[in-house]
Write a protein that holds these residues in place. Structure first.
Motif, short mmCIF file in Angstrom:
data_model
loop_
_atom_site.label_atom_id
_atom_site.label_comp_id
_atom_site.label_asym_id
_atom_site.label_seq_id
_atom_site.Cartn_x
_atom_site.Cartn_y
_atom_site.Cartn_z
N GLN A 31 62.99 84.35 55.66
CA GLN A 31 61.89 85.03 56.34
C GLN A 31 62.22 85.25 57.82
O GLN A 31 61.97 86.33 58.37
CB GLN A 31 60.61 84.21 56.21
CG GLN A 31 59.93 84.34 54.87
CD GLN A 31 59.29 85.71 54.70
OE1 GLN A 31 59.96 86.69 54.37
NE2 GLN A 31 57.99 85.79 54.93
N VAL A 84 52.01 85.85 46.32
CA VAL A 84 52.32 85.38 44.96
C VAL A 84 51.15 84.59 44.43
O VAL A 84 50.76 83.56 44.98
CB VAL A 84 53.59 84.50 44.96
CG1 VAL A 84 53.85 83.95 43.56
CG2 VAL A 84 54.79 85.30 45.44
N SER A 86 49.16 83.92 40.37
CA SER A 86 49.30 84.31 38.97
C SER A 86 48.39 83.51 38.05
O SER A 86 48.21 82.31 38.21
CB SER A 86 50.74 84.13 38.50
OG SER A 86 50.88 84.55 37.16
N ARG A 93 58.96 86.59 35.54
CA ARG A 93 59.06 87.63 36.56
C ARG A 93 60.47 87.57 37.15
O ARG A 93 60.88 86.53 37.68
CB ARG A 93 58.02 87.40 37.66
CG ARG A 93 58.08 88.42 38.79
CD ARG A 93 57.12 88.08 39.90
NE ARG A 93 55.75 88.03 39.42
CZ ARG A 93 54.71 87.76 40.21
NH1 ARG A 93 54.90 87.50 41.49
NH2 ARG A 93 53.50 87.72 39.72
N ALA A 94 61.20 88.67 37.06
CA ALA A 94 62.55 88.72 37.60
C ALA A 94 62.49 88.87 39.12
O ALA A 94 61.73 89.68 39.64
CB ALA A 94 63.32 89.88 36.99
N VAL A 95 63.29 88.06 39.82
CA VAL A 95 63.30 88.08 41.28
C VAL A 95 64.74 88.26 41.75
O VAL A 95 65.62 87.49 41.35
CB VAL A 95 62.73 86.76 41.85
CG1 VAL A 95 62.71 86.81 43.38
CG2 VAL A 95 61.34 86.49 41.30
N GLU A 96 64.97 89.28 42.57
CA GLU A 96 66.30 89.51 43.10
C GLU A 96 66.50 88.77 44.42
O GLU A 96 65.56 88.55 45.17
CB GLU A 96 66.53 91.01 43.32
CG GLU A 96 66.56 91.83 42.04
CD GLU A 96 66.89 93.29 42.31
OE1 GLU A 96 67.06 93.64 43.50
OE2 GLU A 96 66.97 94.05 41.33
N PRO A 98 67.07 88.20 48.17
CA PRO A 98 66.80 89.07 49.33
C PRO A 98 68.09 89.60 49.95
O PRO A 98 69.15 88.96 49.87
CB PRO A 98 66.07 88.13 50.29
CG PRO A 98 65.49 87.06 49.42
CD PRO A 98 66.46 86.87 48.30
N ASP A 111 70.12 86.87 41.05
CA ASP A 111 68.72 87.00 40.64
C ASP A 111 68.30 85.73 39.92
O ASP A 111 69.13 84.91 39.53
CB ASP A 111 68.50 88.23 39.76
CG ASP A 111 69.45 88.24 38.57
OD1 ASP A 111 69.42 87.28 37.77
OD2 ASP A 111 70.25 89.20 38.43
N THR A 113 64.68 83.94 37.55
CA THR A 113 63.45 84.21 36.80
C THR A 113 62.38 83.20 37.22
O THR A 113 62.60 81.99 37.15
CB THR A 113 63.69 84.11 35.29
OG1 THR A 113 64.69 85.06 34.90
CG2 THR A 113 62.39 84.39 34.52
N LEU A 114 61.27 83.71 37.66
CA LEU A 114 60.12 82.88 38.03
C LEU A 114 59.13 82.90 36.88
O LEU A 114 58.72 83.96 36.41
CB LEU A 114 59.46 83.42 39.30
CG LEU A 114 58.18 82.72 39.75
CD1 LEU A 114 58.47 81.28 40.15
CD2 LEU A 114 57.55 83.47 40.92
N GLN A 115 58.76 81.71 36.42
CA GLN A 115 57.86 81.63 35.28
C GLN A 115 56.81 80.57 35.53
O GLN A 115 57.12 79.42 35.80
CB GLN A 115 58.65 81.30 34.00
CG GLN A 115 57.79 81.31 32.75
CD GLN A 115 58.64 81.29 31.48
OE1 GLN A 115 59.80 81.68 31.50
NE2 GLN A 115 58.06 80.85 30.39
#
Length: 232
Positions: A31, A84, A86, A93-96, A98, A111, A113-115
């Protein structure tokens, strides 16, 4: 929520401190790099980890977490919050990675995967969804009524997104409030949990004093983390 986050987590391998250290560090660095800034990103307050004793306490804190942007007067519905959040459990959710800070040739994957996983609270999927949605709706209804009584408008999603990153609140932050370690609505369960926590602290203090005095065979109570990781 700007400088802190809320989550309801299960820690079956007793690795929460390790996860928090890595998560907070990587998010802060990424960030800061994306915003061209330095200094602290997160609140300087100590991380608050609260034990949720019963299944009902887990559901209550999930509803609290999801409805928090509404309670704070930022948006009228949790689903308007741009961060975020949910209710979609088991939906990956696929996350690439930064584009800033991270090295393309580094050891981290490009990448991930957020689950979000629903907790095991002894309810069917339908019953769980219904109960959680009812708790969220109740909190949202009370938050809207509170804003109405105080004559305050919700900030709104677009205004939240337009806020300058370097902006600060005009009102002073509350200080010296209680920092809870346990959440339990049932009185009996809360008393039992407090007793277990106090017993752990006594047993840990006794074991640490013996270990400091040279007794390397002393057995620390279950739940000991720092000495187990750093001193084996």
């Amino acid at each position: 929520m700007s400088n802190h986050w809320h989550g309801v987590v299960t820690d079956p391998e007793a690795r929460l401190p390790e996860f928090l250290e890595r998560f907070h560090r990587l998010v802060a660095k990424a960030q800061n790099a994306s915003l061209g800034r330095w200094e602290n990103l997160w609140s300087s307050d100590k991380t608050s980890a609260v034990l949720l004793v019963d299944d009902a306490d887990v559901l209550e804190k999930m509803a609290y977490t999801i409805s928090n942007p509404v309670t704070a007067g930022l948006v009228r519905s949790p689903f308007e919050w741009p961060g975020v959040i949910s209710l979609r459990f088991a939906a990956p959710r696929a996350v690439e990675m930064p584009d800033v800070f991270f090295d393309d040739e580094g050891e981290l994957d490009d990448d991930a995967t957020l689950q979000f996983t629903r907790p095991d609270v002894g309810l069917s999927d339908a019953a769980f969804d219904a109960r959680l949605n009812d708790l969220i709706a109740d909190r949202v209804r009370r938050a809207r009524m509170d804003m109405l009584i105080r004559g305050l408008p919700f900030v709104g999603r677009n205004t939240v997104l337009r806020q300058p990153f370097f902006g600060t609140p005009r009102t002073p932050a509350p200080r010296r409030n209680a920092n809870p370690r346990i959440a339990a609505k049932r009185t009996r369960a809360r008393i039992d949990a407090i007793r277990r926590m106090l017993k752990f602290q006594r047993d840990y203090r006794d074991a640490r004093l013996r270990w400091r005095d040279g007794d390397r065979d002393v057995v620390f109570p279950a739940g000991t983390y720092l000495l187990r990781v750093h001193s084996r």
